[in-house]
Scaffold this active site. Sequence first.
Site, PDB file in Angstrom:
ATOM      1  CD  GLN A   1      -6.894   5.075  -0.817  1.00 22.62           C
ATOM      2  OE1 GLN A   1      -7.705   5.089   0.100  1.00 22.62           O
ATOM      3  NE2 GLN A   1      -6.324   3.951  -1.221  1.00 22.62           N
TER       4      GLN A   1
ATOM      5  CE  LYS B   1      -9.690   2.841   2.526  1.00 18.12           C
ATOM      6  NZ  LYS B   1      -8.381   3.219   2.027  1.00 18.12           N
TER       7      LYS B   1
ATOM      8  CG  ASP C   1      -3.701   3.495   6.391  1.00 17.89           C
ATOM      9  OD1 ASP C   1      -4.460   2.504   6.417  1.00 17.89           O
ATOM     10  OD2 ASP C   1      -3.584   4.256   5.419  1.00 17.89           O
TER      11      ASP C   1
END
Length: 289
Positions: A96, A52, A119
């Site tokens: 994460q 990422k 997200d």
Amino acid sequence: MIRMDGKEVSAYVREQLKNETAEFISQTGVTPGLAVVIVGEDPASQVYVRNKHRACTEVGFYSEVHALPESTTQEELLALIARLNANPAIHGILVQLPLPKHIDENAVILAIDPAKDVDAFHPYNVGRILTGNYDFVPCTPAGVMEILKYYHIEIAGRECVVVGRSNIVGKPQALLLLEKNGTVTVCHSHTRNLAEVTRRADILVVAVGRPHFIGPDMVKEGAVVIDVGINRLPDGKLAGDVDYDAVAPKTYAITPVPGGVGPMTISMLLRNTMSAARTSIRVNKPCLR
Ligand code: NDP
């Protein structure tokens, strides 16, 4: 049969984003910024985080990684999120998952400013997807929609069957297909006569987490099949939820695993970060709180 290549679509999206980022920076003086937070030493998560970070740099974003030890307390993590919420250089925050067991994932998701929740897991953003008025879509279903668009797959009026109803894939996937005027059915572990339902699908999206779960007897001739599953086999190889070799000859188009939906996820994260940066300029404040 068309083999829908997620790497190709992903490269196309990133090239577009690279140009868009350069233009955005020159027009606004603002560099889109993403903060990725990882707690603990999970090797798979560390690879995702590195990828990422690299992807951000490649398209011209600012990116910072906060790698915290396994012993980090929930309070310490929430304090970091509060600092990132208040930091105008950061437009997107990604924590994460999974987190260590002593940290309540839900509390962490709720702590992220919805305007920076790239997200799209915060209930505020989930609700906005439900009403069709959203800035962010969870990255995996967004990637599926991008693949369908790239390969000019018509959705309106067609039978779309989603197998799996998780909050991060199945449910938002169903909503996105519905928004594009598909006739959507969602299947799960209680669905009776699953094969009968999946055989109705013009577009079949599978996110179950069981290798080769969908065989040729479950797919209509000429269907479009999208395989979200990523399963590690005992020999270390990756397999999808669809038995690709057996199913592919029956389909109009199908995604492979690996190389299908997987490569799209980070590209959609970058796109959400770009959206967050644009919104922060539009509303002239970096966050909703
Ligand atoms: P979850 O385990 O959260 O959900 C699985 C879903 O499959 C559940 O809704 C479950 O039903 C359903 N299911 C399980 N068994 C059956 C069955 N026998 N018949 C019908 N439905 C069944 O998984 P995720 O959605 O998180 O992930 C699914 C797959 O996608 C995994 O392989 C994962 O690794 C992969 N994935 C890939 C990503 C990518 O970037 N490509 C990103 C995210 C996930 P019920 O709700 O009733 O239990």
